[in-house]
Design a protein around this motif. Structure first.
Motif, short mmCIF file in Angstrom:
data_model
loop_
_atom_site.label_atom_id
_atom_site.label_comp_id
_atom_site.label_asym_id
_atom_site.label_seq_id
_atom_site.Cartn_x
_atom_site.Cartn_y
_atom_site.Cartn_z
N GLY A 1 0.78 -1.23 0.00
CA GLY A 1 0.00 0.00 0.00
C GLY A 1 0.81 1.28 0.00
N ALA A 2 2.12 1.18 0.17
CA ALA A 2 2.97 2.38 0.20
C ALA A 2 3.46 2.74 -1.19
CB ALA A 2 4.16 2.15 1.13
N VAL A 3 3.94 3.96 -1.34
CA VAL A 3 4.70 4.36 -2.52
C VAL A 3 6.12 3.84 -2.34
CG1 VAL A 3 5.64 6.33 -3.80
CG2 VAL A 3 3.30 6.44 -2.86
N HIS A 4 6.66 3.18 -3.37
CA HIS A 4 7.99 2.59 -3.23
C HIS A 4 8.96 3.21 -4.23
CE1 HIS A 4 7.01 -0.40 -0.25
NE2 HIS A 4 5.87 -0.61 -0.89
N VAL A 5 10.08 3.69 -3.69
CA VAL A 5 11.10 4.38 -4.48
C VAL A 5 12.45 3.76 -4.16
CG1 VAL A 5 12.11 6.62 -5.07
CG2 VAL A 5 9.71 6.49 -4.34
N VAL A 6 13.26 3.56 -5.19
CA VAL A 6 14.57 2.92 -5.03
C VAL A 6 15.61 3.70 -5.83
CG1 VAL A 6 13.53 0.66 -4.67
CG2 VAL A 6 14.19 1.36 -6.98
N ASP A 7 16.87 3.28 -5.70
CA ASP A 7 17.91 3.89 -6.52
C ASP A 7 17.92 3.30 -7.93
OD1 ASP A 7 18.77 1.46 -5.51
OD2 ASP A 7 20.59 2.25 -4.58
N GLU A 8 17.70 1.99 -8.02
CA GLU A 8 17.62 1.32 -9.33
C GLU A 8 16.86 0.02 -9.11
OE1 GLU A 8 18.07 -0.82 -12.81
OE2 GLU A 8 18.98 -1.54 -10.95
N VAL A 9 15.78 -0.17 -9.84
CA VAL A 9 14.83 -1.23 -9.54
C VAL A 9 15.50 -2.61 -9.55
CG1 VAL A 9 12.72 -2.41 -10.29
CG2 VAL A 9 12.86 0.10 -10.39
N GLY A 10 16.29 -2.90 -10.57
CA GLY A 10 16.89 -4.22 -10.69
C GLY A 10 17.76 -4.58 -9.50
N HIS A 11 18.51 -3.61 -8.98
CA HIS A 11 19.37 -3.88 -7.84
C HIS A 11 18.57 -4.01 -6.54
CE1 HIS A 11 22.53 -2.66 -10.62
NE2 HIS A 11 23.39 -3.20 -9.78
N ALA A 12 17.53 -3.22 -6.41
CA ALA A 12 16.77 -3.19 -5.16
C ALA A 12 16.00 -4.47 -4.89
CB ALA A 12 15.81 -2.00 -5.16
N LEU A 13 15.70 -5.23 -5.94
CA LEU A 13 14.90 -6.45 -5.79
C LEU A 13 15.79 -7.68 -5.72
CD1 LEU A 13 11.94 -5.64 -8.21
CD2 LEU A 13 12.15 -5.19 -5.77
N ARG A 14 16.82 -7.59 -4.89
CA ARG A 14 17.78 -8.69 -4.73
C ARG A 14 18.05 -8.94 -3.25
NH1 ARG A 14 22.90 -7.46 -6.05
NH2 ARG A 14 23.38 -9.67 -6.30
N GLU A 15 18.69 -10.05 -2.99
CA GLU A 15 19.25 -10.35 -1.67
C GLU A 15 18.22 -10.31 -0.54
OE1 GLU A 15 22.30 -11.43 -1.00
OE2 GLU A 15 22.83 -11.40 -3.13
#
Length: 342
Positions: A255-269
């Protein structure tokens, strides 16, 4: 690739920059470093970085053991192009020995020949760029505003303190700061040290108490498993700087707004965001790069909870290290090793 090699130095020469010189350079470079972070984030949003996935070395694969060393290689294009790698360790047990949790070095390579040209103490650069990452993300999600009623800080280590100090130096104003740490003595010491950067600093007995009514929340723990399960603890419209990446459960991310530095890297580990996307609680298409906000392509939604989860791009370390190298030529304490590579 446009190479801008240093023609004044032998390709075999190596420059070594210790921590004291790095600290002095970073003190002088705040505006330039922030501009570099913004530039890297815009380049990331445009897909122009060469930033391979970071590599994690875990001496013990048991998740209960948090020791790790991470390699982050990158090439940053542009007028001040740079190439190299950061090698950073995180050993939480060091704190019990009276030592910093993290230590690091950064190697820069010549763009024309590939030879290593500099070895730079990297822990301060890593903390500095992390703090600036938080400041840039917060400013983007606040629509340029830098006044905060209440800041909540969860986790009171070196990164948290560097972030608060850096944001204050960048012009952020906090009416009050609420601090929580699993170690109450650490929280009290942290509150005392940052008292000069806020009208009021106080400690809280729990995470829930700290984040209640907070406009801005800084999560900077060493958690490896999500533990904060209830998003209702946060004030509507609050901005959460999720710098430690693994504090929020997947349910709390929904339900939150989600912001990252770079999507591919953020969806790891197995980050909180990666778990939420894998579990279908957050759509991957909903996750936006902070560079989109910096360019005005996306406007902040101040009515919804916003969670900023920057994974940490090696490009930031390499770009800031290049600034430090350029600013440190001839400085006392810098060691030049002629003939290092041949």
């Amino acid at each position: 690739m446009t190479a801008t090699p240093d023609r004044t130095a032998s390709p075999y020469q190596l420059t070594v920059i210790p921590q004291a010189v790095v600290a002095a350079a970073l003190d002088r470079l705040l505006p330039q470093s922030k501009a570099v972070v913004e530039h890297v984030y815009i380049e990331a949003a445009e897909g122009r970085l060469v930033n391979p996935d970071s590599l994690f070395l875990r001496p013990d694969p048991d998740p209960a053991h948090r020791e790790r060393i991470i390699a982050l290689p990158a090439y940053v294009p542009g007028e001040s192009s740079a190439m190299g790698i950061k090698w950073i360790s995180s050993f939480p047990g060091n704190l019990d020995l009276g030592l910093p949790r993290a230590s690091a070095l950064i190697v820069l390579n010549d763009l024309l020949t590939g030879f290593p040209t500099a070895v730079i103490e990297g822990a301060l650069i890593s903390a500095h760029r992390t703090a600036l990452s938080a400041a840039v993300g917060a400013q983007a999600l606040y629509g340029g505003e830098r006044r905060v009623g209440r800041l909540a800080v969860i986790g009171t280590g070196f990164i948290a303190e560097t972030t608060v100090r850096t944001m204050a130096a960048d012009g952020w104003e906090f009416a009050s700061v609420a601090v929580h740490d699993l170690d109450p003595a650490r929280a009290e010491g942290f509150a005392e040290r940052i008292a000069g950067h806020t009208a009021r600093a106080l400690t809280a007995d729990s995470t829930r108490e700290a984040v209640a009514d907070a406009d801005l929340v800084l999560l900077a723990t060493t958690a490896v498993l999500p533990h904060l399960a209830d998003a209702s603890w946060f004030k509507p419209g609050a901005v959460v700087l999720h710098m430690s990446l693994r504090d929020l459960t997947a349910d709390a991310m929904a339900g939150a707004v989600h912001v990252v530095d770079e999507v591919g890297h953020a969806l790891r580990e197995r980050t909180s965001l990666a778990l939420a996307v894998a579990g279908g609680l957050v759509g991957k298409e909903e996750v936006r790069n902070v560079g989109d906000y910096l360019q005005g392509r996306v406007k902040p939604d101040r009515e919804r909870l916003a969670v900023y989860s920057p994974f940490g791009l090696g490009s930031l370390d390499i770009a800031v290290a290049r600034l430090v190298l350029d600013q440190s030529v001839g400085a006392e304490g810098v060691v030049v090793v002629p003939g290092f590579s041949g």
